[in-house]
Write a protein that holds these residues in place. Sequence first.
Motif, short mmCIF file in Angstrom:
data_model
loop_
_atom_site.label_atom_id
_atom_site.label_comp_id
_atom_site.label_asym_id
_atom_site.label_seq_id
_atom_site.Cartn_x
_atom_site.Cartn_y
_atom_site.Cartn_z
N GLN A 246 0.82 -1.21 0.00
CA GLN A 246 0.00 0.00 0.00
C GLN A 246 0.86 1.25 0.00
N ARG A 247 1.95 1.25 0.74
CA ARG A 247 2.83 2.42 0.75
C ARG A 247 3.48 2.64 -0.61
N ALA A 248 3.73 1.57 -1.34
CA ALA A 248 4.33 1.69 -2.67
C ALA A 248 3.31 2.10 -3.73
N CYS A 249 2.04 1.83 -3.46
CA CYS A 249 0.98 2.11 -4.44
C CYS A 249 0.69 3.61 -4.48
N LYS A 250 0.86 4.22 -5.63
CA LYS A 250 0.61 5.66 -5.76
C LYS A 250 -0.87 6.00 -5.68
N LEU A 251 -1.72 4.98 -5.83
CA LEU A 251 -3.16 5.18 -5.69
C LEU A 251 -3.66 4.85 -4.28
N ASN A 252 -2.71 4.50 -3.40
CA ASN A 252 -3.01 4.25 -1.99
C ASN A 252 -3.99 3.08 -1.79
N ILE A 253 -3.86 2.05 -2.60
CA ILE A 253 -4.74 0.88 -2.48
C ILE A 253 -4.15 -0.11 -1.48
N PRO A 254 -4.94 -0.60 -0.52
CA PRO A 254 -4.46 -1.66 0.37
C PRO A 254 -4.45 -2.99 -0.38
N VAL A 255 -3.41 -3.21 -1.14
CA VAL A 255 -3.36 -4.34 -2.06
C VAL A 255 -3.51 -5.68 -1.35
N TYR A 256 -2.97 -5.80 -0.15
CA TYR A 256 -3.05 -7.06 0.57
C TYR A 256 -4.49 -7.40 0.95
#
Length: 296
Positions: A246-256
């Motif tokens: 999520q910190r790496a995602c520029k769209l702030n998506i909680p990928v996990y």
Amino acid sequence: MGRLFASLGRHLRTWVQLGFTALTNGYAAGFAKGTIYKGPSKAVCLPGLNCYSCPGALGACPIGSFQAVLGSRDYKFAFYIVGFLMFVGALFGRFVCGWLCPFGLVQDLLYKIPFVKKLRRLPGDRWLKYLKYGILIGFVIILPLTVLDIVGQGQPWFCKYICPSGTLFAGIPLVSSNPPLRGALGWLFTWKLAILLVLLLLSVIVYRPFCRYLCPLGAIYGLFNPIALYRFRIDADKCVKCGKCQRACKLNIPVYQTPNSPECIRCGDCRRACPHGAICTANQPKQPSETEASDT
């Protein structure tokens, strides 16, 4: 060597975006003469938001084509265009937004410009992200169908009143190359130019504001993200919910939590950031975890 491959991986998407944009807007004579290419390939939709009126465009925009059919006196449904959108969406989802859309490339490049403070999201992001669905339903579908002129013809409302891609890639080049057009400019061009400028400035501060909040094509493809052939999955045996994705995602998506969020453009930053390799594609064979590997 490892650093070289890592660097290539980070820049691969940009090179693909540049290559696809150049390939699909390769009619150089159009830019030189201020004309629009009208060859047979213009009957074929391109997957991204690629304006039909761009002097270099070799294909058509699916959103513009869809509105043209809905607003026509003779046709009220576009089986080819709807089928095209469903086919591309079912294969790739918003991968198209992240890798193949010319206006997405513009926003990506602008975001690379250094700024005092980058924003993870705009105020009201929770609600603003639904605006693109309202634009899809209202400006792309309902208005072209219901607001008709004296001869029963509708207008391409999104293209005419909102689309910044059309302004950047079509309106500005055509006006620059055709002096008579400059004399005919009115409030509408000024309005669309203002929209474009606001979005370009915002793109320096916040990642992809148009894709997040306004793009109807992204809204369509996003609906396919959870079921597309190319989708992400989380390996529960490897994921420790550290939040690095999520910190790496520029769209702030909680990928996990939501690896196939409708907002995800499949840029791949989350996969590169995951220290445990827990994010993979749906068709990728499951790799054994470190514990399982040591047991064997």
